[in-house]
Design an enzyme around this catalytic site. Structure first.
Site, mmCIF file in Angstrom:
data_model
loop_
_atom_site.group_PDB
_atom_site.id
_atom_site.type_symbol
_atom_site.label_atom_id
_atom_site.label_comp_id
_atom_site.label_asym_id
_atom_site.label_seq_id
_atom_site.Cartn_x
_atom_site.Cartn_y
_atom_site.Cartn_z
ATOM 1 N N ASP A 104 0.861 -1.191 0.000
ATOM 2 C CA ASP A 104 0.000 0.000 0.000
ATOM 3 C C ASP A 104 0.894 1.237 0.000
ATOM 4 O OD1 ASP A 104 0.782 -0.599 2.753
ATOM 5 O OD2 ASP A 104 -0.464 1.112 3.300
ATOM 6 N N GLU A 169 0.288 -0.655 5.712
ATOM 7 C CA GLU A 169 1.330 -0.075 6.576
ATOM 8 C C GLU A 169 1.147 1.435 6.711
ATOM 9 O OE1 GLU A 169 4.850 1.630 8.228
ATOM 10 O OE2 GLU A 169 4.177 2.048 6.206
ATOM 11 N N GLU A 170 0.858 2.087 5.587
ATOM 12 C CA GLU A 170 0.720 3.545 5.637
ATOM 13 C C GLU A 170 -0.552 3.950 6.375
ATOM 14 O OE1 GLU A 170 3.227 5.085 4.911
ATOM 15 O OE2 GLU A 170 4.271 4.176 3.212
ATOM 16 N N HIS A 434 6.350 9.665 0.865
ATOM 17 C CA HIS A 434 5.159 10.357 1.407
ATOM 18 C C HIS A 434 4.945 11.739 0.777
ATOM 19 C CE1 HIS A 434 5.062 7.875 5.425
ATOM 20 N NE2 HIS A 434 5.502 7.167 4.399
HETATM 21 ZN ZN LIG Z 1 6.984 2.302 4.068
#
Ligand SMILES: [Zn+2]
Length: 464
Positions: A104, A169-170, A434
């Site tokens: 993800d 995870e995010e 990110h």
């Molecule tokens: Zn990561």
């Protein structure tokens, strides 16, 4: 000391080099899937991306079983996002290695800030741009490409391999701990590689050996039963803001270093890092001084920090000549690796209670912990990994500390206390994970795949 290149390792090197174009093409295919697991995004893409990773895992020809699976989220009536879980059993007394990455990604954010579309993989000046190109679809593809090369160069493996590619995870890994306990047998390993961190720079590899923990809580400071006119009582009774600023100021000394008894510091050396670099990377204006003492990276990697991240008090537009009865703040502390987050929280609470001015009433709530992580660098897997990184990158690896936290690593330690955990990654300092224009340095990727393939080949040759 340099290791002799055996025919077997030459074959691994050759297979890695031959496989890189296909690995990058497959990475591009994954980047095209906007697998954002945040609420409000179309989670069909996360499922599609899980299916794509499953097909890649099957294609390695290494695994006995490959499944897409999810787990319950404790305390919620939904389930977590689909993960890919694959395994082959170890033979002939060889160890088992668990390879972790996540498929993800973060949302793209404001697309106008991207120089090329976020979900359209684009190569510019030696870097592959796109959301997830580095974090962490490159981690996924490093595992897949290393396994492909190993299969081609070595043939049938004795090494046990488990692959766990998470899908949320995010988005906070909400079903992670449950997934670990549901699938503990399939995931159990002697060595765990978490490919979700970074390198010192584009050419110098790193093994992440420490992560700080965190402790966060809300503190309400109350000094009066109700608000009063500041002219009537000001100067004779304390208002809550006066108590709050007086109290909060005791958290740091004159250098801005944390001044709380009971917060631990880790004693470990750090690489040189110039104040100019800190100014540049953190956006510190020329007249503003850094806080803390000793080497800059030791402040970020090995010492605690305390930050007030929110405050509820009358706003500027609503300010009147009133004594405020109560103020609430959020305090977020980073905890030195090696100290438990709960112990750090208890030290902070004790400090605040001991320093409450004027008998102000304190109330603590919404306490949240995440433990840090400290690799036992004496483990045999660490030396094998360091040598593989050196031979894969052609440069000695740096032991990296990270000031932030990867909270799920504490879950891994809890579920598999005997496993040796190696935190590696394909990112370099310019990867912009990110952020807009996330990218992967293509040479770093090549080196990372080779280092991982060498690690796997050496473990395949070694008794557990
Ligand atoms: Zn990561």
């Amino acid at each position: 000391m340099t290791s002799e290149t055996s025919p077997r390792e030459s074959a691994v090197r050759e297979a890695v080099a031959t496989g890189i174009p296909a690995a990058l093409a497959d990475l591009g295919g994954l980047v095209r899937i906007p697998s954002v697991a945040f609420p409000g995004f179309d989670h069909a893409h996360v499922r599609r991306s899980a299916e794509a990773v499953k097909a890649l895992a099957e294609g390695t020809g290494v695994f006995d079983s490959v499944v897409v699976a999810d787990a319950a989220i404790p305390g919620a009536d939904e389930r977590g996002m689909p993960a890919v879980l694959a395994r082959r059993a170890a033979r002939n007394g060889r160890p088992t290695i668990l390879l972790y990455a996540h498929h993800d990604v973060q949302p793209a954010g404001d697309e106008s800030l991207w120089e090329s579309p976020p979900f359209e993989p684009t190569v510019r000046e030696g870097r592959l741009y796109g959301r997830g190109a580095a974090d962490d679809k490159a981690g996924v593809m490093a595992h897949i490409a290393a396994l492909r090369a190993l299969r081609e160069a070595v043939g049938d493996l004795d090494l046990g391999v488990a692959l766990f590619v998470e899908g949320e995870e995010e988005a906070g890994s909400r079903s992670f701990a449950q997934f670990l306990s549901d699938h503990a047998d399939a995931l159990r390993a002697d060595v765990i590689v978490v490919a979700d961190s970074g390198n010192w720079d584009a050419v110098t590899p790193a093994l992440t050996v420490s992560l700080r923990g965190n402790a966060r809580f809300t503190l309400r400071i109350r000094t009066l039963e109700h608000a009063s006119h500041s002219g009537m009582f000001g100067g004779a009774v304390p208002d809550a803001m006066m108590a709050a600023v007086t109290l909060l100021a005791t958290l740091w000394d004159a250098d801005g270093a944390v001044a709380v008894d009971g917060l631990a510091t880790r004693d470990a050396g750090t690489p040189d890092y110039a104040e100019e670099t800190l100014r540049d990377e953190a956006g510190l204006p020329a007249g503003v001084r850094p806080v803390g003492r000793d080497a800059i990276l030791s402040r970020i990697w090995n010492k605690p920090s305390v930050t007030v991240t929110g405050i509820d008090a009358p706003s500027v537009v609503n300010a009147s000549n009133t004594l405020t009865p109560e103020v609430s703040v959020v305090i977020s502390a980073r905890v030195a690796p090696g100290q438990s987050a709960r112990e750090a929280y208890e030290a902070l609470e004790a400090h605040l209670r001991a320093h409450a001015p004027f008998g102000a009433e304190l109330e603590f709530s919404d306490v949240d912990f995440g433990d840090g992580f400290l690799v036992d660098t004496g483990g045999w897997a660490v030396s094998v990994a360091r040598e593989a990184l050196r031979d894969g990158y052609g440069a000695d690896p740096v032991d990296l500390g990270v000031g932030g936290s990867i909270p799920f690593i504490a879950d891994l330690v809890r579920e598999f206390p005997d496993a040796q955990i190696l935190v590696t990654g394909v990112e370099d300092p310019h990867a912009r994970a990110h952020s807009p224009n996330e990218s992967l340095h293509l040479d770093t990727f090549r080196h990372a795949v080779l280092a991982e393939a060498l690690l796997l080949a050496r473990l395949d040759d070694r008794a557990a």
